[in-house]
Design a protein around this motif. Structure first.
Motif, PDB file in Angstrom:
ATOM      1  N   VAL A  30       0.828  -1.210   0.000  1.00 27.75           N
ATOM      2  CA  VAL A  30       0.000   0.000   0.000  1.00 27.75           C
ATOM      3  C   VAL A  30       0.859   1.256   0.000  1.00 27.75           C
ATOM      4  O   VAL A  30       0.574   2.227  -0.725  1.00 27.75           O
ATOM      5  CB  VAL A  30      -0.956  -0.006   1.215  1.00 27.75           C
ATOM      6  CG1 VAL A  30      -1.691   1.329   1.318  1.00 27.75           C
ATOM      7  CG2 VAL A  30      -1.959  -1.147   1.099  1.00 27.75           C
ATOM      8  N   VAL A  31       1.931   1.270   0.789  1.00 28.47           N
ATOM      9  CA  VAL A  31       2.757   2.473   0.860  1.00 28.47           C
ATOM     10  C   VAL A  31       3.480   2.715  -0.463  1.00 28.47           C
ATOM     11  O   VAL A  31       3.726   3.869  -0.845  1.00 28.47           O
ATOM     12  CB  VAL A  31       3.760   2.400   2.041  1.00 28.47           C
ATOM     13  CG1 VAL A  31       5.003   1.590   1.698  1.00 28.47           C
ATOM     14  CG2 VAL A  31       4.161   3.801   2.503  1.00 28.47           C
ATOM     15  N   ALA A  89       9.360   5.949  13.301  1.00 28.65           N
ATOM     16  CA  ALA A  89      10.081   7.203  13.114  1.00 28.65           C
ATOM     17  C   ALA A  89      10.231   7.567  11.645  1.00 28.65           C
ATOM     18  O   ALA A  89       9.983   8.718  11.235  1.00 28.65           O
ATOM     19  CB  ALA A  89      11.459   7.103  13.774  1.00 28.65           C
ATOM     20  N   LEU A  90      10.586   6.596  10.827  1.00 34.51           N
ATOM     21  CA  LEU A  90      10.876   6.879   9.429  1.00 34.51           C
ATOM     22  C   LEU A  90       9.611   7.146   8.621  1.00 34.51           C
ATOM     23  O   LEU A  90       9.620   7.972   7.697  1.00 34.51           O
ATOM     24  CB  LEU A  90      11.665   5.720   8.829  1.00 34.51           C
ATOM     25  CG  LEU A  90      13.077   5.557   9.427  1.00 34.51           C
ATOM     26  CD1 LEU A  90      13.694   4.242   8.994  1.00 34.51           C
ATOM     27  CD2 LEU A  90      13.973   6.725   9.037  1.00 34.51           C
ATOM     28  N   MET A  91       8.514   6.481   8.952  1.00 32.70           N
ATOM     29  CA  MET A  91       7.271   6.742   8.227  1.00 32.70           C
ATOM     30  C   MET A  91       6.697   8.121   8.578  1.00 32.70           C
ATOM     31  O   MET A  91       6.095   8.785   7.730  1.00 32.70           O
ATOM     32  CB  MET A  91       6.249   5.645   8.520  1.00 32.70           C
ATOM     33  CG  MET A  91       6.551   4.323   7.828  1.00 32.70           C
ATOM     34  SD  MET A  91       6.585   4.441   6.009  1.00 32.70           S
ATOM     35  CE  MET A  91       8.347   4.580   5.698  1.00 32.70           C
ATOM     36  N   ILE A  92       6.894   8.570   9.791  1.00 33.36           N
ATOM     37  CA  ILE A  92       6.462   9.925  10.147  1.00 33.36           C
ATOM     38  C   ILE A  92       7.272  10.953   9.368  1.00 33.36           C
ATOM     39  O   ILE A  92       6.725  11.927   8.825  1.00 33.36           O
ATOM     40  CB  ILE A  92       6.588  10.150  11.669  1.00 33.36           C
ATOM     41  CG1 ILE A  92       5.543   9.314  12.412  1.00 33.36           C
ATOM     42  CG2 ILE A  92       6.427  11.629  12.010  1.00 33.36           C
ATOM     43  CD1 ILE A  92       5.662   9.371  13.916  1.00 33.36           C
ATOM     44  N   LEU A  93       8.585  10.766   9.294  1.00 36.60           N
ATOM     45  CA  LEU A  93       9.429  11.678   8.519  1.00 36.60           C
ATOM     46  C   LEU A  93       9.053  11.658   7.034  1.00 36.60           C
ATOM     47  O   LEU A  93       9.063  12.691   6.364  1.00 36.60           O
ATOM     48  CB  LEU A  93      10.902  11.301   8.687  1.00 36.60           C
ATOM     49  CG  LEU A  93      11.547  11.631  10.032  1.00 36.60           C
ATOM     50  CD1 LEU A  93      12.974  11.116  10.077  1.00 36.60           C
ATOM     51  CD2 LEU A  93      11.516  13.142  10.285  1.00 36.60           C
ATOM     52  N   SER A  94       8.699  10.478   6.522  1.00 43.13           N
ATOM     53  CA  SER A  94       8.291  10.374   5.126  1.00 43.13           C
ATOM     54  C   SER A  94       7.008  11.158   4.873  1.00 43.13           C
ATOM     55  O   SER A  94       6.855  11.820   3.837  1.00 43.13           O
ATOM     56  CB  SER A  94       8.081   8.898   4.756  1.00 43.13           C
ATOM     57  OG  SER A  94       7.811   8.761   3.381  1.00 43.13           O
ATOM     58  N   ALA A  95       6.083  11.102   5.818  1.00 46.70           N
ATOM     59  CA  ALA A  95       4.841  11.864   5.687  1.00 46.70           C
ATOM     60  C   ALA A  95       5.119  13.361   5.643  1.00 46.70           C
ATOM     61  O   ALA A  95       4.541  14.103   4.835  1.00 46.70           O
ATOM     62  CB  ALA A  95       3.903  11.530   6.843  1.00 46.70           C
ATOM     63  N   VAL A  96       6.026  13.824   6.496  1.00 44.31           N
ATOM     64  CA  VAL A  96       6.398  15.242   6.504  1.00 44.31           C
ATOM     65  C   VAL A  96       6.960  15.651   5.147  1.00 44.31           C
ATOM     66  O   VAL A  96       6.627  16.725   4.612  1.00 44.31           O
ATOM     67  CB  VAL A  96       7.419  15.515   7.626  1.00 44.31           C
ATOM     68  CG1 VAL A  96       7.993  16.919   7.508  1.00 44.31           C
ATOM     69  CG2 VAL A  96       6.772  15.327   8.994  1.00 44.31           C
ATOM     70  N   CYS A 184       1.684   7.050   4.661  1.00 40.99           N
ATOM     71  CA  CYS A 184       2.897   6.857   5.463  1.00 40.99           C
ATOM     72  C   CYS A 184       2.580   6.904   6.955  1.00 40.99           C
ATOM     73  O   CYS A 184       3.105   6.092   7.736  1.00 40.99           O
ATOM     74  CB  CYS A 184       3.941   7.919   5.113  1.00 40.99           C
ATOM     75  SG  CYS A 184       4.691   7.702   3.486  1.00 40.99           S
ATOM     76  N   LEU A 185       1.730   7.826   7.350  1.00 44.16           N
ATOM     77  CA  LEU A 185       1.323   7.895   8.756  1.00 44.16           C
ATOM     78  C   LEU A 185       0.561   6.632   9.154  1.00 44.16           C
ATOM     79  O   LEU A 185       0.729   6.114  10.275  1.00 44.16           O
ATOM     80  CB  LEU A 185       0.449   9.125   8.984  1.00 44.16           C
ATOM     81  CG  LEU A 185       1.152  10.490   8.888  1.00 44.16           C
ATOM     82  CD1 LEU A 185       0.129  11.620   9.062  1.00 44.16           C
ATOM     83  CD2 LEU A 185       2.246  10.612   9.940  1.00 44.16           C
TER      84      LEU A 185
END
Length: 418
Positions: A30-31, A89-96, A184-185
């Motif tokens: 999905v991502v 951590a990395l998926m939150i940064l990817s969303a940003v 991503c979130l």
């Protein structure tokens, strides 16, 4: 084809283990299917913001630099802090990064966001790969699961191009980037729910990248991955530049990606069953499979370089499919059979970083397109495939030498040397 997931430990319930792996694979698909930030970065910079083809190549190259840097950090983070912490951590940064891309139009800002997007966009791969190796014990079972991870990535990328091409035409690129960030979130939430806290083994030795690169087979595997994936990633980096040069719209690119998606869905289960089988041992050595995959990828992307019609690009997208599957199976076999405990994140990061290096050539391809036209582009891509095939020979020698002169735990012992 149903996944067979033997357990690493009898203490882990079968249903729980299968559901964790299946959930992570589904989330990975999905991502990638919502990975509009990368798939349409070139189109957005070239036509969405009006900066042109060369600027688009620069943005994609900058993305590739960030991709390499991000994967190295993701591998170390996975091995040190655990899969759940790394994914969250990395998926939150990817969303940003995705949300920032939706708000950016100037070229300097786009290049900066492209770097951040690259740092985070593929950073989930080491953590998911480590979860697979921690759950399964048989080489063939690990290889199948690692192969399905690549399958999910390939299908997701193809769906992304197919759906995104039409969605961008009707709703604009910014809406796609916002959706990318939301997904991503969601992956971060999934990781928190399905993965347990990190519990490092008491006797586990910390492995550094210096020790990892002491493995000669890994170094040659990385070389093969770089040049093979220049051809494979050409589907989503080089082909849009070529189609844009032919004045074909994003919807045409979507049609080509639909053809690739159909091919991936139809051929992956068949080829994977042929190469791996359903037992506990792998049916074919990984080196011949790598050679076959690199050759097919080279043929496919070279055909694409010489096309000017939608039908021709669709044909090239289909030719690439068997090569993608062969590379996925071989890479999965390497990760499942050559990685010591506690180093899966770093090993997967090295292989993934090698594939990330393959995303750097778009700027060079754009310049080659202007300087020498399609024949020059075709020659460059064909030489990349030939280099990958040639590198398989020393890779085979390194693997054979390790089996001939070492114990079954050779790789781990090598990595634990000072």
């Amino acid at each position: 084809m149903a996944l067979q997931l033997p357990l690493r430990s009898a203490e882990t319930p079968a249903r729980t283990a299968r559901s964790v792996i299946a959930t992570l694979l589904a989330a990975s698909l999905v991502v990638k299917a919502a990975g509009f930030g990368w798939d349409f970065l070139g189109y957005y910079v070239a036509s969405g913001t009006g900066h042109g083809t060369t600027a688009a190549g620069a943005a994609l190259t900058t993305f590739g630099v960030g991709w390499c840097l991000g994967l190295a950090g993701a591998g170390a983070l996975t091995d040190r802090l655990g899969q759940r912490t790394a994914l969250i951590a990395l998926m939150i940064l990817s969303a940003v990064a995705c949300f920032a891309l939706a708000l950016t139009t100037s070229l300097p800002a786009l290049l900066a966001v492209s770097l951040l997007l690259g740092v985070t966009m593929e950073a989930h791969r080491p953590a998911v790969s480590a979860a697979i190796n921690d759950t399964l014990h048989a080489d063939a079972a690990r290889t199948r699961a690692q192969g399905w991870l690549y399958f999910c990535s390939n299908v997701g990328i193809a769906i992304c191009g197919a759906v995104g091409g039409y969605a961008a035409h009707h709703h604009g690129y910014q809406a796609l980037f916002v959706i990318n960030g939301i997904v991503c979130l969601a992956f971060a939430v999934v990781a928190r729910r399905v993965l347990g806290p990190h519990r490092p083994a008491k006797a586990q030795t910390t492995v550094t990248y210096r020790q990892v690169f002491a493995d000669a087979a890994l170094r040659w595997m990385a070389v093969v991955a770089v040049f093979s994936m220049i051809c494979a990633w050409g589907l989503v980096s080089v082909m849009p530049l070529l189609m844009n040069d032919d004045s074909l719209p994003a919807t045409s690119y979507g049609v080509a990606m639909v053809c690739n998606t159909v091919g991936v869905l139809a051929l992956t289960p068949v080829v994977m069953r042929l190469l791996v089988g359903d037992g506990d041992t792998i049916k074919f050595p990984l080196v011949p499979v790598l050679v076959t995959g690199a050759g097919i990828l080279g043929v496919g992307i070279t055909v694409a370089a010489l096309q000017h019609t939608l039908a021709g690009y669709c044909l090239a997208a289909l030719i690439i499919v068997p090569g993608e599957v062969c590379f996925s199976v071989a890479a999965g076999a390497y990760i499942s059979t050559s990685v010591p405990t506690g180093a899966t994140g770093r090993y997967q990061a090295v292989i993934s970083s090698a594939t990330a290096l393959a995303s750097l050539p778009p700027l060079g391809i754009a310049l080659a397109l202007e300087a020498g036209g399609r024949p020059l582009v075709a020659v460059i891509l064909a030489l990349c495939a030939l280099t990958a095939v040639a590198a398989c020979r020393p890779l085979g020698r390194a693997l054979a030498a390790a089996q001939l002169h070492s114990k079954p735990t050779t790789t781990r012992e090598l990595l634990e040397q000072p």
